[in-house]
Design a protein around this motif. Structure first.
Motif, PDB file in Angstrom:
ATOM      1  N   GLU A  37       0.820  -1.196  -0.043  1.00 27.44           N
ATOM      2  CA  GLU A  37       0.109   0.194   0.018  1.00 27.44           C
ATOM      3  C   GLU A  37       0.875   1.220   0.011  1.00 27.44           C
ATOM      4  O   GLU A  37       0.679   2.202  -0.715  1.00 27.44           O
ATOM      5  CB  GLU A  37      -0.956  -0.002   1.249  1.00 27.44           C
ATOM      6  CG  GLU A  37      -1.743   1.246   1.421  1.00 27.44           C
ATOM      7  CD  GLU A  37      -2.888   1.025   0.402  1.00 27.44           C
ATOM      8  OE1 GLU A  37      -3.528   2.312   0.152  1.00 27.44           O
ATOM      9  OE2 GLU A  37      -3.316   0.233  -0.160  1.00 27.44           O
ATOM     10  N   ALA A 117       1.121   7.117   6.075  1.00 29.38           N
ATOM     11  CA  ALA A 117       0.083   7.452   5.228  1.00 29.38           C
ATOM     12  C   ALA A 117      -0.603   6.172   4.875  1.00 29.38           C
ATOM     13  O   ALA A 117      -1.974   5.982   4.729  1.00 29.38           O
ATOM     14  CB  ALA A 117       0.561   8.052   4.099  1.00 29.38           C
ATOM     15  N   ALA A 118       0.112   5.278   4.291  1.00 30.75           N
ATOM     16  CA  ALA A 118      -0.734   3.926   4.029  1.00 30.75           C
ATOM     17  C   ALA A 118      -1.577   3.383   5.175  1.00 30.75           C
ATOM     18  O   ALA A 118      -2.589   2.618   5.032  1.00 30.75           O
ATOM     19  CB  ALA A 118       0.441   2.885   3.383  1.00 30.75           C
ATOM     20  N   HIS A 120      -2.847   5.021   7.700  1.00 24.15           N
ATOM     21  CA  HIS A 120      -3.880   5.631   7.840  1.00 24.15           C
ATOM     22  C   HIS A 120      -4.885   5.274   6.973  1.00 24.15           C
ATOM     23  O   HIS A 120      -6.228   4.974   7.099  1.00 24.15           O
ATOM     24  CB  HIS A 120      -3.731   6.907   7.598  1.00 24.15           C
ATOM     25  CG  HIS A 120      -2.995   7.691   8.850  1.00 24.15           C
ATOM     26  ND1 HIS A 120      -2.546   9.102   8.935  1.00 24.15           N
ATOM     27  CD2 HIS A 120      -2.640   7.225  10.097  1.00 24.15           C
ATOM     28  CE1 HIS A 120      -1.832   9.137  10.111  1.00 24.15           C
ATOM     29  NE2 HIS A 120      -1.785   8.089  10.809  1.00 24.15           N
ATOM     30  N   ARG A 121      -4.822   4.834   5.597  1.00 23.84           N
ATOM     31  CA  ARG A 121      -5.532   4.206   4.620  1.00 23.84           C
ATOM     32  C   ARG A 121      -6.260   3.104   5.137  1.00 23.84           C
ATOM     33  O   ARG A 121      -7.570   2.762   4.916  1.00 23.84           O
ATOM     34  CB  ARG A 121      -5.119   4.356   3.318  1.00 23.84           C
ATOM     35  CG  ARG A 121      -4.778   5.710   2.939  1.00 23.84           C
ATOM     36  CD  ARG A 121      -4.375   5.880   1.095  1.00 23.84           C
ATOM     37  NE  ARG A 121      -3.241   4.749   0.905  1.00 23.84           N
ATOM     38  CZ  ARG A 121      -2.024   5.215   0.869  1.00 23.84           C
ATOM     39  NH1 ARG A 121      -1.721   6.774   1.387  1.00 23.84           N
ATOM     40  NH2 ARG A 121      -1.029   4.585   0.711  1.00 23.84           N
ATOM     41  N   GLY A 124      -8.356   3.436   8.177  1.00 24.86           N
ATOM     42  CA  GLY A 124      -9.585   4.225   7.951  1.00 24.86           C
ATOM     43  C   GLY A 124     -10.450   3.112   7.285  1.00 24.86           C
ATOM     44  O   GLY A 124     -11.787   3.336   7.667  1.00 24.86           O
ATOM     45  N   ARG A 125     -10.171   2.249   6.596  1.00 24.52           N
ATOM     46  CA  ARG A 125     -11.204   1.235   6.135  1.00 24.52           C
ATOM     47  C   ARG A 125     -11.727   0.315   7.179  1.00 24.52           C
ATOM     48  O   ARG A 125     -12.914   0.002   7.319  1.00 24.52           O
ATOM     49  CB  ARG A 125     -10.357   0.185   5.098  1.00 24.52           C
ATOM     50  CG  ARG A 125      -9.815   0.916   3.794  1.00 24.52           C
ATOM     51  CD  ARG A 125      -9.038   0.173   2.962  1.00 24.52           C
ATOM     52  NE  ARG A 125      -8.213   0.801   2.094  1.00 24.52           N
ATOM     53  CZ  ARG A 125      -7.332   0.227   1.368  1.00 24.52           C
ATOM     54  NH1 ARG A 125      -6.973  -1.118   1.468  1.00 24.52           N
ATOM     55  NH2 ARG A 125      -6.601   0.877   0.391  1.00 24.52           N
TER      56      ARG A 125
END
Length: 207
Positions: A37, A117-118, A120-121, A124-125
């Motif tokens: 990611e 950052a990855a 967090h993504r 977040g899911r």
């Protein structure tokens, strides 16, 4: 009694949740998914080490190994490899020049920024159906939980060190006491010899 039983059940459920979370976080497939990611090409073992250096650095290899629960020599080799890749730098500690600390470099920071950052993504899911209030409350309670456990761990470590110091002191005290007793015994024997001089040869008998 009801409150005590309820807390007992809550502690058991918390422990089960911790085990489930640690099992999930330790899955190599999850780390690999994060690397993909983030678009980062890094060995899984090095990935965990650079994250530790970024989170806790500047940090010595021994402390980093303790935090990771890994062997010191293994972590040392991995830090050396990260240094070869230009992702961390090893420099003498200001507190003790004999100790080398690992510090994240600018290139290493770009890697960990991409990983964050990855992360967090992906997180977040997982929390997509949580409302903001629940998420903030969970974050606050999780931080409080970790801080409480860290404080307890620090107290236990301090008490263990004091106990170890006490045992060492007690051992030295026993040795000093034994040495003192031997010394006093030797002094007493010396005083006895002075008070009772050795007998010389018997005087000749008169004829």
């Amino acid at each position: 009694m009801a409150s005590r039983n309820r807390r007992h059940v809550a502690f058991r459920h918390l422990y089960e949740s911790f085990v489930d979370m640690m099992t999930l976080l330790n899955l190599p497939a999850l780390d690999q998914e994060l690397l993909v990611e983030a678009g980062v090409d890094l060995d899984l073992a090095l990935f965990r080490v650079i994250v530790g250096v970024q989170r806790f650095g500047p940090i010595g290899v021994v402390e980093l190994a303790e935090r990771a629960g890994r062997d010191h020599t293994t972590i040392s080799r991995q830090v050396a490899k990260l240094a070869e890749l230009g992702l961390v730098e090893r420099r003498p500690s200001p507190a003790d020049r004999r100790v080398k600390e690992a510090v994240i470099t600018d290139a290493g920071r770009r890697v960990t920024d991409a990983l964050e950052a990855a992360r967090h993504r992906l997180i977040g899911r997982a929390f997509a159906d949580w409302n903001d209030e629940d998420l903030v409350q969970f974050e606050r309670l999780m931080r409080r939980c970790v801080d409480s456990m860290l404080a307890m761990s620090a107290v236990d470590k301090d008490e263990a060190e004091k106990k170890e110091d006490g045992q060492i002191t007690s051992s030295w005290s026993r040795r000093r006491s034994t040495a003192k007793e031997h010394g006093e015994g030797a002094d007493e024997r010396a005083r006895h010899r002075q008070a009772v001089p050795e007998l010389g040869p018997a005087p000749p008998q008169g004829g």
